[in-house]
Design a protein around this motif. Structure first.
Motif, PDB file in Angstrom:
ATOM      1  N   MET A 132       7.138   3.813   1.823  1.00  0.00           N
ATOM      2  CA  MET A 132       6.756   5.235   2.245  1.00  0.00           C
ATOM      3  C   MET A 132       5.839   6.081   1.483  1.00  0.00           C
ATOM      4  SD  MET A 132       9.466   6.284   5.102  1.00  0.00           S
ATOM      5  CE  MET A 132      10.980   5.807   4.514  1.00  0.00           C
ATOM      6  N   ARG A 133       5.752   5.578  -0.032  1.00  0.00           N
ATOM      7  CA  ARG A 133       4.826   6.336  -0.929  1.00  0.00           C
ATOM      8  C   ARG A 133       3.912   5.619  -1.240  1.00  0.00           C
ATOM      9  NH1 ARG A 133       2.875   6.136  -5.698  1.00  0.00           N
ATOM     10  NH2 ARG A 133       4.876   5.370  -6.380  1.00  0.00           N
ATOM     11  N   ASP A 134       4.004   4.592  -2.242  1.00  0.00           N
ATOM     12  CA  ASP A 134       2.925   3.759  -2.577  1.00  0.00           C
ATOM     13  C   ASP A 134       2.315   3.108  -1.336  1.00  0.00           C
ATOM     14  OD1 ASP A 134       1.150   2.569  -4.401  1.00  0.00           O
ATOM     15  OD2 ASP A 134       2.348   2.681  -5.943  1.00  0.00           O
ATOM     16  N   GLY A 135       3.247   2.517  -0.350  1.00  0.00           N
ATOM     17  CA  GLY A 135       2.948   1.816   0.682  1.00  0.00           C
ATOM     18  C   GLY A 135       2.031   2.643   1.497  1.00  0.00           C
ATOM     19  N   VAL A 186      10.876  -1.216 -12.992  1.00  0.00           N
ATOM     20  CA  VAL A 186       9.585  -1.655 -13.346  1.00  0.00           C
ATOM     21  C   VAL A 186       8.891  -1.464 -11.999  1.00  0.00           C
ATOM     22  CG1 VAL A 186       9.373  -3.386 -15.132  1.00  0.00           C
ATOM     23  CG2 VAL A 186      10.147  -4.246 -12.960  1.00  0.00           C
ATOM     24  N   HIS A 187       7.615  -1.415 -12.128  1.00  0.00           N
ATOM     25  CA  HIS A 187       6.577  -1.103 -10.823  1.00  0.00           C
ATOM     26  C   HIS A 187       5.278  -1.819 -11.068  1.00  0.00           C
ATOM     27  CE1 HIS A 187       4.768   2.164  -7.902  1.00  0.00           C
ATOM     28  NE2 HIS A 187       3.794   1.481  -8.217  1.00  0.00           N
ATOM     29  N   CYS A 188       5.196  -2.883 -10.190  1.00  0.00           N
ATOM     30  CA  CYS A 188       4.077  -3.931 -10.828  1.00  0.00           C
ATOM     31  C   CYS A 188       2.987  -3.786  -9.570  1.00  0.00           C
ATOM     32  CB  CYS A 188       4.467  -5.251 -10.814  1.00  0.00           C
ATOM     33  SG  CYS A 188       5.662  -5.325 -12.332  1.00  0.00           S
ATOM     34  N   HIS A 189       1.583  -3.849  -9.678  1.00  0.00           N
ATOM     35  CA  HIS A 189       0.665  -4.029  -8.642  1.00  0.00           C
ATOM     36  C   HIS A 189       0.007  -5.311  -8.804  1.00  0.00           C
ATOM     37  CE1 HIS A 189       0.154  -0.091  -6.886  1.00  0.00           C
ATOM     38  NE2 HIS A 189       0.981   0.299  -7.802  1.00  0.00           N
ATOM     39  N   ASP A 190      -0.429  -5.668  -7.751  1.00  0.00           N
ATOM     40  CA  ASP A 190      -0.755  -7.228  -7.412  1.00  0.00           C
ATOM     41  C   ASP A 190      -2.237  -7.156  -7.711  1.00  0.00           C
ATOM     42  OD1 ASP A 190       0.360  -9.335  -6.731  1.00  0.00           O
ATOM     43  OD2 ASP A 190      -0.118  -9.374  -4.885  1.00  0.00           O
ATOM     44  N   GLY A 209      -2.055  -3.746  -3.655  1.00  0.00           N
ATOM     45  CA  GLY A 209      -0.413  -3.435  -3.323  1.00  0.00           C
ATOM     46  C   GLY A 209       0.349  -3.798  -4.203  1.00  0.00           C
ATOM     47  N   ASN A 210       1.755  -3.553  -4.069  1.00  0.00           N
ATOM     48  CA  ASN A 210       2.634  -3.711  -5.081  1.00  0.00           C
ATOM     49  C   ASN A 210       3.371  -4.856  -4.867  1.00  0.00           C
ATOM     50  OD1 ASN A 210       2.345  -0.445  -4.324  1.00  0.00           O
ATOM     51  ND2 ASN A 210       3.914  -0.552  -6.013  1.00  0.00           N
ATOM     52  N   ALA A 211       4.253  -5.210  -5.755  1.00  0.00           N
ATOM     53  CA  ALA A 211       5.188  -6.403  -5.691  1.00  0.00           C
ATOM     54  C   ALA A 211       5.876  -6.281  -4.303  1.00  0.00           C
ATOM     55  CB  ALA A 211       6.243  -6.313  -6.626  1.00  0.00           C
TER      56      ALA A 211
HETATM   57 MN    MN Z   1       1.667   2.388  -7.816  1.00  0.00          MN
END
Ligand code: MN
Length: 520
Positions: free
Chosen positions: A31-34, A212-216, A248-250
């Motif tokens: 609901m935030r990065d998404g 951790v916060h990973c991007h794709d 997107g994110n993981a």
């Molecule tokens: Mn992010």
């Protein structure tokens, strides 16, 4: 890892002597990065609905949004806080008074304070020195703590930040009271080995949980996340269906299932709700996942090749690393040119048809022939083929017959439909409203047959067969019964409402015919 494990035996060897965490926290940022996914913008009602689902799913933190961004965001987050969920609710804020005050005013449990720490961001975006950034971060971590909320501090672009400075700012924020620190690979530019090395460096000097916060961007978000956990990270960020800024994110469902299945690392997530949650997010965002998406894609547990289907029928572990029920999915044996005799016989016996060996071979040959023409072979096709080989099958039942349907719609009235049907010989009338005339008509039909079927409408698809406004409309519906069997039916008419109703009625009748076949 248990002896019953169907995963690779090389795993045990690879991690010999390594100390893996027993459990990790799951921080959901759908609901935030998404919400930063191009084309996505959750409404207040959608956020509340999704928050309730994520709470049921069992994630440890829900990042509900960015309060400073808009009035709607603030309202949505407040509503979520009011809903009294058991999950920790978190909101994002820059280390600025207006951001943090807006976040605190929503009543969230935790404020996620973030600021860029890489030289490239300092130079081009923040135009501040490392010292200024560090002081600003510390000031607002303390500010949040003084107001009684938890803090997760993120060093944005950590994967491109000078290591000594990264350690310095993370240690300073921990000293200021940060409850967790987060290491984002904001631009998706690290590799699993490098991420492992980075977390190994931070682990001994950080006394609070590391996230951790990973991007794709390069397709490595899940791998980088897992590498961080291997190196001692305590929490993972992710989004349902891998939504998020840019690529997107993981993908949270992939990370969770890899942790559970391959590493034996637990989370609080009830994995049986993963597919259901993914489907909700697909509906709310209008972004479908590709069929071959891991875990939640429609093909994730479908077996097309004859050899595979045979193996799975003997022992699912031959070609399935996890069983579909674990994630709330369904196993399917597809029919087509790669289908083998075993699948065909399995399909037919499940609906009460028992061909002998020769007949089964002949039916299989015809299924392959149809598949070779580039067609998806449906259960309907299989029945037609079986009939051509075995002779007449029991006649299709007309459980539901449409007598009349009327709809009213317009720009100022609620679309309403009335249907008159006969259900098992008994006449019934029902009315319903909908967002449009098709929806109203479909709702009216559902209402009329609700007591006799547990079918779910999985797909509705409309095609105009010829050009012009008098084109033939072809409606395809896909139903699913309580056991996960699919029923595909079509309706073709000049009128889209009538075509839709026809498709619905055909699909419902198809379900009853197949069910009857199975009982005889
Ligand atoms: Mn992010």
């Amino acid at each position: 890892m248990s002896d019953k494990s169907v995963t690779s035996g090389y795993i045990r060897e690879a991690y010999k002597g390594e100390k893996l965490p027993k459990k990790v926290r799951v921080f959901d940022t759908t609901m935030r990065d998404g919400d930063q996914t191009p084309g996505v913008s959750f409404t207040i009602e959608q956020k509340l609905r999704l928050a309730k689902q994520l709470d049921k799913l069992g994630v440890d933190t829900i990042e509900a949004g960015t309060p400073i961004a808009s009035e709607g965001e603030r309202k949505a987050i407040k509503e979520i806080v009011k809903a009294g969920l058991k999950t920790e609710i978190c909101a994002l804020a820059r280390p600025k008074k207006e951001d943090v005050d807006a976040a605190l005013a929503t009543g969230v449990d935790c404020v996620h304070v973030f600021i860029s720490t890489s030289d490239i961001h300092l130079k081009y975006i923040l135009k501040k020195s490392r010292k200024e950034i560090l002081d600003q971060a510390v000031e607002f971590v303390e500010y949040v703590k003084d107001h009684g909320a938890k803090v997760e501090f993120s060093a944005m672009d950590a994967s491109r930040t000078d290591l000594d400075y990264l350690k310095q700012i993370l240690q300073a924020t921990v000293k200021a009271g940060a409850d967790r620190i987060n290491v984002p690979d904001t631009v998706g530019v690290i590799t699993p080995k490098a991420m492992h090395g980075l977390i190994k460096e931070l682990r001994p000097v950080i006394k609070v949980p590391i996230s951790v916060h990973c991007h794709d961007d390069l397709g490595l978000a899940v791998a980088n996340t897992l590498a961080a956990v291997e190196a001692g990270a305590d929490q993972i960020h992710g989004t349902i269906n891998g939504l998020g800024e840019r690529a997107g994110n993981a993908s949270i469902e992939e990370v969770i299932m890899a942790l559970h299945t391959l590493y034996g690392i637990k989370t609080n997530v009830n994995t049986k709700l993963l597919v259901e949650t993914s489907e909700l997010v697909q509906r709310l965002t209008g972004i479908p996942v590709p069929p071959n998406k891991a875990i939640v894609g429609s093909n994730a547990f479908s077996h097309a090749a004859g050899i595979h289907a045979h193996g799975v029928l003997e022992f699912p572990g031959t070609y399935e690393p996890i069983s579909p029920e674990t994630v709330g999915h369904i196993r399917r044996l597809g029919l087509g040119k790669l289908t083998g005799k075993h699948s065909v016989v399995k399909h037919l016996t499940s609906i009460g048809i028992k061909p002998d060996r020769k007949q089964a071979l002949e039916i299989t040959r015809k299924v392959k022939e149809l598949g070779d023409k580039g067609k998806e072979v449906t259960e309907l096709d299989l029945l037609a083929i079986a009939e051509s080989v075995l002779g007449a099958l029991p006649k299709e039942e007309k459980t539901v017959e449409l007598k009349e349907v009327t709809v009213t719609t317009g720009s100022t009235i609620t679309p309403t439909a009335s249907v008159w049907v006969s259900v098992k010989g008994e006449e019934r009338k029902n009315s319903a409203t909908g967002v449009g005339p098709v929806d109203a008509a479909i709702n009216a039909i559902w209402g009329a047959v609700s007591e006799i079927s547990n079918l779910k409408l999985k797909e509705y698809h409309l095609d105009a067969i010829t050009g012009g406004s008098n084109a033939l409309a072809e409606v395809t519906v896909k139903f699913e019964d309580e056991k996960g069997n699919l029923y595909i039916a079509k309706g073709v008419k000049e009128d889209v409402v009538l075509a839709s109703v026809d498709a619905m009625v055909n699909g419902i009748n198809r379900y009853f015919s197949v069910r009857k076949l199975k009982q005889t």
